[in-house]
Design a protein around this motif. Structure first.
Motif, PDB file in Angstrom:
ATOM      1  N   VAL A 149       0.851  -1.185   0.000  1.00  0.00           N
ATOM      2  CA  VAL A 149       0.000   0.000   0.000  1.00  0.00           C
ATOM      3  C   VAL A 149       0.892   1.242   0.000  1.00  0.00           C
ATOM      4  CG1 VAL A 149      -1.684   1.306   1.371  1.00  0.00           C
ATOM      5  CG2 VAL A 149      -1.854  -1.191   1.201  1.00  0.00           C
ATOM      6  N   PRO A 150       0.637   2.198  -0.914  1.00  0.00           N
ATOM      7  CA  PRO A 150       1.467   3.407  -0.931  1.00  0.00           C
ATOM      8  C   PRO A 150       1.426   4.119   0.420  1.00  0.00           C
ATOM      9  CG  PRO A 150      -0.028   3.370  -2.822  1.00  0.00           C
ATOM     10  CD  PRO A 150      -0.414   2.226  -1.946  1.00  0.00           C
ATOM     11  N   GLN A 151       2.563   4.666   0.800  1.00  0.00           N
ATOM     12  CA  GLN A 151       2.669   5.373   2.090  1.00  0.00           C
ATOM     13  C   GLN A 151       2.168   6.801   1.901  1.00  0.00           C
ATOM     14  OE1 GLN A 151       4.421   3.768   4.963  1.00  0.00           O
ATOM     15  NE2 GLN A 151       3.777   2.115   3.623  1.00  0.00           N
ATOM     16  N   ARG A 152       0.863   6.971   1.905  1.00  0.00           N
ATOM     17  CA  ARG A 152       0.347   8.336   1.771  1.00  0.00           C
ATOM     18  C   ARG A 152      -1.022   8.412   2.436  1.00  0.00           C
ATOM     19  NH1 ARG A 152      -3.589   9.156  -1.865  1.00  0.00           N
ATOM     20  NH2 ARG A 152      -3.929   7.679  -3.566  1.00  0.00           N
ATOM     21  N   HIS A 153      -1.564   9.612   2.443  1.00  0.00           N
ATOM     22  CA  HIS A 153      -2.866   9.809   3.066  1.00  0.00           C
ATOM     23  C   HIS A 153      -3.975   9.428   2.077  1.00  0.00           C
ATOM     24  CE1 HIS A 153      -5.759  11.547   5.813  1.00  0.00           C
ATOM     25  NE2 HIS A 153      -6.356  12.061   4.748  1.00  0.00           N
ATOM     26  N   PHE A 154      -4.989   8.701   2.559  1.00  0.00           N
ATOM     27  CA  PHE A 154      -6.132   8.327   1.718  1.00  0.00           C
ATOM     28  C   PHE A 154      -7.409   8.954   2.277  1.00  0.00           C
ATOM     29  CE2 PHE A 154      -3.100   4.959   0.907  1.00  0.00           C
ATOM     30  CZ  PHE A 154      -3.185   4.823  -0.465  1.00  0.00           C
ATOM     31  N   GLY A 155      -8.409   9.038   1.421  1.00  0.00           N
ATOM     32  CA  GLY A 155      -9.721   9.486   1.862  1.00  0.00           C
ATOM     33  C   GLY A 155     -10.465   8.321   2.492  1.00  0.00           C
ATOM     34  N   ARG A 156     -11.340   7.663   1.703  1.00  0.00           N
ATOM     35  CA  ARG A 156     -12.097   6.500   2.232  1.00  0.00           C
ATOM     36  C   ARG A 156     -11.372   5.207   1.883  1.00  0.00           C
ATOM     37  NH1 ARG A 156     -17.640   4.910   1.461  1.00  0.00           N
ATOM     38  NH2 ARG A 156     -17.802   4.750   3.708  1.00  0.00           N
ATOM     39  N   VAL A 157     -11.225   4.340   2.861  1.00  0.00           N
ATOM     40  CA  VAL A 157     -10.527   3.070   2.643  1.00  0.00           C
ATOM     41  C   VAL A 157     -11.417   1.914   3.093  1.00  0.00           C
ATOM     42  CG1 VAL A 157      -8.501   1.693   3.254  1.00  0.00           C
ATOM     43  CG2 VAL A 157      -8.277   4.157   3.009  1.00  0.00           C
ATOM     44  N   LEU A 158     -11.391   0.820   2.314  1.00  0.00           N
ATOM     45  CA  LEU A 158     -12.049  -0.422   2.725  1.00  0.00           C
ATOM     46  C   LEU A 158     -10.977  -1.467   2.998  1.00  0.00           C
ATOM     47  CD1 LEU A 158     -14.434  -2.412   3.061  1.00  0.00           C
ATOM     48  CD2 LEU A 158     -14.382  -2.753   0.572  1.00  0.00           C
ATOM     49  N   ASP A 159     -10.953  -1.991   4.223  1.00  0.00           N
ATOM     50  CA  ASP A 159     -10.074  -3.109   4.583  1.00  0.00           C
ATOM     51  C   ASP A 159     -10.968  -4.347   4.598  1.00  0.00           C
ATOM     52  OD1 ASP A 159      -8.239  -4.870   5.644  1.00  0.00           O
ATOM     53  OD2 ASP A 159      -8.310  -4.028   7.669  1.00  0.00           O
ATOM     54  N   LEU A 160     -10.924  -5.103   3.510  1.00  0.00           N
ATOM     55  CA  LEU A 160     -11.856  -6.231   3.350  1.00  0.00           C
ATOM     56  C   LEU A 160     -11.240  -7.488   3.966  1.00  0.00           C
ATOM     57  CD1 LEU A 160     -13.784  -6.957   0.044  1.00  0.00           C
ATOM     58  CD2 LEU A 160     -12.943  -8.788   1.498  1.00  0.00           C
ATOM     59  N   GLY A 161     -11.938  -8.063   4.941  1.00  0.00           N
ATOM     60  CA  GLY A 161     -11.373  -9.220   5.648  1.00  0.00           C
ATOM     61  C   GLY A 161     -10.316  -8.736   6.618  1.00  0.00           C
ATOM     62  N   THR A 162     -10.700  -7.875   7.520  1.00  0.00           N
ATOM     63  CA  THR A 162      -9.728  -7.171   8.371  1.00  0.00           C
ATOM     64  C   THR A 162      -9.046  -8.074   9.384  1.00  0.00           C
ATOM     65  OG1 THR A 162      -9.442  -5.161   9.688  1.00  0.00           O
ATOM     66  CG2 THR A 162     -11.423  -6.440  10.137  1.00  0.00           C
ATOM     67  N   GLY A 163      -9.692  -9.213   9.724  1.00  0.00           N
ATOM     68  CA  GLY A 163      -9.089 -10.099  10.728  1.00  0.00           C
ATOM     69  C   GLY A 163      -8.921  -9.352  12.042  1.00  0.00           C
ATOM     70  N   CYS A 164      -7.686  -9.342  12.560  1.00  0.00           N
ATOM     71  CA  CYS A 164      -7.422  -8.665  13.833  1.00  0.00           C
ATOM     72  C   CYS A 164      -7.308  -7.153  13.664  1.00  0.00           C
ATOM     73  CB  CYS A 164      -6.144  -9.215  14.448  1.00  0.00           C
ATOM     74  SG  CYS A 164      -4.697  -8.861  13.430  1.00  0.00           S
ATOM     75  N   GLY A 165      -7.480  -6.656  12.435  1.00  0.00           N
ATOM     76  CA  GLY A 165      -7.435  -5.204  12.211  1.00  0.00           C
ATOM     77  C   GLY A 165      -6.050  -4.678  11.902  1.00  0.00           C
ATOM     78  N   ILE A 166      -5.109  -5.575  11.650  1.00  0.00           N
ATOM     79  CA  ILE A 166      -3.705  -5.153  11.524  1.00  0.00           C
ATOM     80  C   ILE A 166      -3.473  -4.135  10.417  1.00  0.00           C
ATOM     81  CG2 ILE A 166      -3.113  -7.192  10.111  1.00  0.00           C
ATOM     82  CD1 ILE A 166      -0.353  -7.100  11.484  1.00  0.00           C
ATOM     83  N   GLN A 167      -4.194  -4.278   9.295  1.00  0.00           N
ATOM     84  CA  GLN A 167      -3.930  -3.343   8.187  1.00  0.00           C
ATOM     85  C   GLN A 167      -4.337  -1.920   8.568  1.00  0.00           C
ATOM     86  OE1 GLN A 167      -2.149  -4.268   5.698  1.00  0.00           O
ATOM     87  NE2 GLN A 167      -2.241  -6.455   6.173  1.00  0.00           N
ATOM     88  N   VAL A 168      -5.381  -1.800   9.381  1.00  0.00           N
ATOM     89  CA  VAL A 168      -5.874  -0.466   9.733  1.00  0.00           C
ATOM     90  C   VAL A 168      -4.787   0.306  10.489  1.00  0.00           C
ATOM     91  CG1 VAL A 168      -7.745   0.828  10.811  1.00  0.00           C
ATOM     92  CG2 VAL A 168      -8.193  -1.442   9.876  1.00  0.00           C
ATOM     93  N   LEU A 169      -4.004  -0.440  11.273  1.00  0.00           N
ATOM     94  CA  LEU A 169      -2.938   0.216  12.044  1.00  0.00           C
ATOM     95  C   LEU A 169      -1.882   0.839  11.143  1.00  0.00           C
ATOM     96  CD1 LEU A 169      -4.261  -1.131  14.488  1.00  0.00           C
ATOM     97  CD2 LEU A 169      -2.009  -1.760  15.270  1.00  0.00           C
ATOM     98  N   HIS A 170      -1.816   0.354   9.884  1.00  0.00           N
ATOM     99  CA  HIS A 170      -0.789   0.867   8.969  1.00  0.00           C
ATOM    100  C   HIS A 170      -1.309   2.012   8.102  1.00  0.00           C
ATOM    101  CE1 HIS A 170       2.359  -2.282   9.480  1.00  0.00           C
ATOM    102  NE2 HIS A 170       1.341  -2.904  10.030  1.00  0.00           N
ATOM    103  N   LEU A 171      -2.602   2.321   8.221  1.00  0.00           N
ATOM    104  CA  LEU A 171      -3.194   3.273   7.280  1.00  0.00           C
ATOM    105  C   LEU A 171      -3.196   4.689   7.814  1.00  0.00           C
ATOM    106  CD1 LEU A 171      -6.310   1.221   6.160  1.00  0.00           C
ATOM    107  CD2 LEU A 171      -4.358   1.857   4.720  1.00  0.00           C
ATOM    108  N   ASP A 172      -3.082   5.628   6.877  1.00  0.00           N
ATOM    109  CA  ASP A 172      -3.282   7.034   7.186  1.00  0.00           C
ATOM    110  C   ASP A 172      -4.479   7.445   6.317  1.00  0.00           C
ATOM    111  OD1 ASP A 172      -3.179   9.728   7.572  1.00  0.00           O
ATOM    112  OD2 ASP A 172      -1.334  10.053   6.441  1.00  0.00           O
TER     113      ASP A 172
END
Ligand SMILES: C[S@@+](CC[C@H](N)C(=O)[O-])C[C@H]1O[C@@H](n2cnc3c(N)ncnc32)[C@H](O)[C@@H]1O
Length: 513
Positions: A149-172
């Motif tokens: 995932v590019p290291q930048r700020h996003f508007g709306r994001v969908l984390d599909l199949g988030t599991g423990c939520g780990i990807q959300v911790l990496h998002l801006d």
């Protein structure tokens, strides 16, 4: 002494975790490199040795949530959040001890430091079959996805199949919707995100059902992509659809949920079928999306390798059912004509192009992680690579600063046998070029228009300039698309992207490289 309480107060729990030093920095400092490396190999001996008989709260937190060891309840008396964890069954009382039923692990990303709450994996060689609603923690696949995932700020994001939520911790991002089919995953994700101070809208449901009618600037997913016979019960890895149909649905379904300019980033598996090139199968998934696409196949496993990996993941080696499961899996692959399984990345970009740019690459070589920015730049560069011929010839290009040239040949030979241009960043591409192309790229320093350089090289090599131009332009477009060549700063767009087309230039979609 210990009673379950109705409310899980994550603020209180976080405060106690921090004051005990149960943070990423704190645990790294306490355990040290070697014990952490051993833990990454799923062995606890080194960490237990480092902690010794220590009875401080940091040591106890490490034992409880990282080493899966019981801790005397008396020592944790007064910790906020523990009654709530007991109530939810995430901690249990065993005699005078407390034992965790989940792993609560400090986790860091470029965006923040926090914790992830997931199901524990067997340590110290213990065999254990995962529960059907097992929630995966940090895994090599989740790390790779975060790096795509590019290291930048996003508007709306969908984390599909988030599991423990780990990807959300990496998002801006301004707003994150995190979905999962498994309600237990969302329960643990809520804890991970709440403790880490990250907000996300958690929704239960399959694939794109929970986001009907909604669009996103980024969709990221590491879906349950394992191609397995029907009847598998492990929701974290098997989607319950035939073959790689779940992966196909993730890809095809994304088109209706990407905002203009939005991207899908997927890590997954696809089947190789007898008699059908893998690119053709995936092209049939991509065509209906109308999106630009970049598919990178990182590895291909034969059926035996593949099946053995996932039987081991399910804890089956050494059990009575191993041979029967192996046989059933082989029969399933044979019935579907699966001759191998590709592992890799699919990126889509809703570029709104009449003729989408679709590219397949077999790239098993090392890449420079995190590679997300470079992959996004490739999708950005599609437009630049399609610049109309007359404008491309008038453009001033330069060789990207991370590109070096390697030449190979017999000692003493006048000319090299092979010339390779190599990128030091991103996919670390290596592109074989001939003398003429190497000469043109070498001359691309942003000073002279490309057409002038082609003429000069033609004169030098004593060949016809038009023929040389016709020969080299498609490959020069390819180098632009791959980021080995760039438009110069004079052609930068107002946001500074060197790969964006100059605003006055027209795009000629008939001239694709
Ligand atoms: C391989 S795990 C990935 C978890 C996490 N995103 C990561 O990066 O580690 C796949 C996740 O997808 C969830 N899942 C399974 N089937 C699903 C479906 N049909 N729709 C949405 N999520 C699903 C699983 O419960 C699991 O949490």
């Amino acid at each position: 002494m210990w009673e379950a309480g109705p409310v899980l107060d994550l603020d209180l729990l976080r405060a106690d975790l921090v004051s005990a030093g149960y943070t990423l920095d704190g645990v790294q400092a306490r355990l040290g490199e070697q014990a952490l490396a051993a833990l990454a190999r799923n062995t606890t001996a080194a960490a237990r040795r480092v902690l010794g008989d220590a009875t401080d709260l940091q040591a106890d937190a490490i034992r409880l949530w990282l080493l899966q060891l019981p801790v005397p309840a008396e020592r944790l008396k007064g910790w906020g959040g523990l009654p709530g964890l007991l109530e939810r069954g995430l901690l249990e009382v065993v005699g005078d001890d407390l034992r965790a039923t989940v792993e609560l692990k400090p986790h860091g990303s470029a965006a923040r430091q926090g914790w992830i709450c997931s199901d524990p994996i067997p340590l110290d060689g213990r065999a254990q079959q995962p529960r059907p609603d097992f929630v995966l923690g940090a895994s090599p696949a989740s790390t790779t996805l975060a790096q795509l995932v590019p290291q930048r700020h996003f508007g709306r994001v969908l984390d599909l199949g988030t599991g423990c939520g780990i990807q959300v911790l990496h998002l801006d991002a301004d707003e994150v919707v995190a979905t999962d089919l498994n309600p237990r995953a969302l329960e643990l994700a809520e804890i991970s995100l709440g403790l880490s101070g990250v907000r996300a809208d958690l929704r239960t449901g399959s694939l794109y059902e929970p986001v009907a009618g909604e669009r996103f600037d980024l969709i990221l997913t590491n879906p349950p992509y394992v191609i397995a016979p029907p009847g598998g019960s492990l929701v974290y890895r098997e989607g319950g659809l035939a073959g790689d149909d779940l992966m196909r649905e993730v890809v095809t379904g994304a088109a209706g949920h990407l905002a203009p300019g939005g991207s899908l980033v997927v890590l997954g598996n696809w089947a190789h079928l007898a008699g059908e090139p893998w690119q053709e199968r995936l092209a049939s998934w991509l065509a209906p999306t109308g999106c630009d696409a970049l598919v990178v196949q990182r590895e291909v496993l034969d059926p035996y390798e593949y099946i053995e990996i996932w039987l081991a993941d399910a804890g089956l080696p050494g059990t009575d059912g191993y041979d029967a499961s192996y046989g059933r899996w082989l029969d399933y692959f044979a019935a579907l004509d699966i001759t191998g399984v590709g592992l890799g990345w699919v990126l889509l970009r809703n570029a709104g192009r009449e003729q989408p740019d679709v590219r397949f690459e077999d790239w098993p070589h090392q890449v420079a992680q995190p590679v997300g920015d470079a992959l996004a730049r490739h999708l950005d560069a599609v437009k630049a690579a399609r610049t109309a011929e007359s404008q491309l010839l008038a453009a001033r290009l330069r060789c990207a600063p991370d590109v070096t040239q390697e030449t190979y040949g017999l000692p003493g030979a006048a000319d090299p046998q092979h010339i390779v241009l190599r990128q030091a960043t991103g996919l670390c591409r290596a592109v074989a070029v001939d003398t003429a192309l190497a000469a043109v790229v070498g001359a691309c320093d942003g000073e002279l228009p490309l057409g002038v350089l082609l003429g000069a090289v033609a004169r030098l090599l004593e060949v016809d300039a038009d023929a040389l131009t016709a020969d080299l332009l498609p490959r020069l477009r390819s180098l632009l698309a791959d980021g080995l060549l760039e438009f110069t700063a004079s052609h930068r767009n107002p946001t500074g992207s060197a790969l964006e087309m100059p605003p006055t230039l027209e795009v000629d979609t008939k001239e694709q490289g």
